[in-house]
Design an enzyme around this catalytic site. Structure first.
Site, PDB file in Angstrom:
ATOM      1  N   VAL A 103      33.932  -0.041 -11.190  1.00 20.77           N
ATOM      2  CA  VAL A 103      33.456  -0.335  -9.900  1.00 20.77           C
ATOM      3  C   VAL A 103      31.880   0.093  -9.838  1.00 20.77           C
ATOM      4  O   VAL A 103      31.638   1.138 -10.273  1.00 20.77           O
ATOM      5  CB  VAL A 103      33.969   0.643  -8.720  1.00 20.77           C
ATOM      6  CG1 VAL A 103      33.712   0.483  -7.368  1.00 20.77           C
ATOM      7  CG2 VAL A 103      35.687   0.376  -8.779  1.00 20.77           C
ATOM      8  N   CYS A 104      31.129  -0.969  -9.319  1.00 19.21           N
ATOM      9  CA  CYS A 104      29.654  -0.463  -9.227  1.00 19.21           C
ATOM     10  C   CYS A 104      29.130  -0.213 -10.400  1.00 19.21           C
ATOM     11  O   CYS A 104      29.303  -0.971 -11.565  1.00 19.21           O
ATOM     12  CB  CYS A 104      29.500   0.848  -8.274  1.00 19.21           C
ATOM     13  SG  CYS A 104      27.949   1.049  -7.478  1.00 19.21           S
ATOM     14  N   SER A 105      28.431   0.800 -10.623  1.00 18.09           N
ATOM     15  CA  SER A 105      27.939   1.160 -11.842  1.00 18.09           C
ATOM     16  C   SER A 105      28.739   1.838 -13.140  1.00 18.09           C
ATOM     17  O   SER A 105      28.321   1.988 -14.025  1.00 18.09           O
ATOM     18  CB  SER A 105      26.427   2.273 -11.830  1.00 18.09           C
ATOM     19  OG  SER A 105      27.108   3.394 -11.017  1.00 18.09           O
TER      20      SER A 105
END
Length: 318
Positions: A103-105
């Site tokens: 998720v995300c970074s």
């Protein structure tokens, strides 16, 4: 009924919504066993300061038997990827898991283990360029809300983790279950559009030479002006053919495509920051007619101008 085991990896400085959002999606189905794992068991603080209890540490939790691995992102990811015990556990769990996700970074942690090598992946639009530079073995696509490449899934920033989790639930349990969860949590089952609806200059490279900088500066200074190939060539002091070749080489897109994207971004700002009619915005931003703006906007952003304004308009907000 067999419960699928979902392991969430967190670390100090993780983004709390990267955990809480997907966790809620999975738990709503009552078909998953969710575990939170960190470098050490105990209190882990999100970047916002929110304390979360990780019941498992990597030294004691067997990485075998994980069905779905979910790696959160957040400001602490850059330090976390240098933790050899944590990355070794992620690599081991990821090697045997049916699915590996970020998720995300969190994509930076997966990339640090090699799990993204040779695969297409996404991350938060603001971190996509960095991910591509630091991990050239990964094909980074900054626009999708989430990407599936075989058994490896990755998602864009923050709330996109819930989009990803819904897609995983749909993949496992079918559309009806995923739709019921989406309705209960008041979410889109499939969110319209990509990350480009949330960012400015997400996609653009920087010109390397003065002639192309001059052409780019003219486009950004007045997106609605005439920016045909002859006009841009005059700004650059180059022949039209030479301008076309160098512009595409330096920025990765031809001049016409670049102009169109800058005009769409100008329209995005106008829709969000003003109450001007769509027709006026279309003329000012170089589209000529509202219908041309609507067609181009939908192709580039994935939503209609009116929908974009409904979501992002800020004028008069208390």
């Amino acid at each position: 009924m067999n419960q699928r085991r979902v392991a969430f990896v967190v670390f100090d400085g993780f983004q709390s919504l990267d955990l809480a959002g997907p966790y809620e999606v999975f738990q709503q189905t009552r078909r998953y066993t969710c575990q939170i794992v960190a470098a050490r068991p105990g209190l882990v603080r999100a970047g916002s300061g929110l304390p979360v209890h990780a019941e498992h540490g990597v030294a004691t939790l067997d990485p075998d038997g994980v069905d779905t691995l979910v790696v959160a992102g957040g400001s602490g990811v850059y330090e976390a990827r240098n933790d050899p015990a944590l990355t070794a556990w992620i690599a081991a769990a990821g090697a045997g898991a049916r699915r590996v996700t970020s998720v995300c970074s969190g994509a930076f942690l997966l990339a640090a283990t090699g799990l993204l090598d040779g695969r297409r992946a996404t991350t938060h639009w603001a971190r996509a360029g960095q991910l591509a530079r630091e991990y050239p073995a990964v094909t980074v696509d900054a626009d999708p809300i989430f990407i599936r490449d075989g058994r490896v899934w990755s998602s864009a920033g923050v709330t996109a983790g819930m989009d990803l989790a819904l897609a995983l639930v749909e993949d496992d349990l079918g559309r009806d279950v995923a739709l019921a969860v989406a309705r209960h949590l008041v979410l889109f089952l499939r969110r319209p559009g990509g990350q480009s609806q949330f960012s400015v200059a997400l996609w653009s490279a920087q010109p390397a030479t003065d002639p192309i900088r001059a052409a780019v500066s003219a486009i950004h200074a007045d997106p609605g002006a005439r920016h045909g190939i002859d006009d841009l060539a005059a700004h650059a002091g180059l022949s039209p053919r030479h301008l076309q070749r160098r512009f595409t080489a330096e920025l990765g897109v031809p001049p016409g495509s670049y102009v169109e994207r800058v005009r769409v971004e100008a329209a995005q700002r106008a829709l969000a920051e003003s109450d001007d009619p769509v027709e006026a915005i279309a003329r000012r931003c170089g589209f000529g007619t509202a219908e041309t703006l609507r067609r181009t906007f939908h192709r580039r952003v994935g939503v209609a101008p009116s929908d974009y304004r409904d979501r992002f308009h800020t004028r008069g907000t208390p």
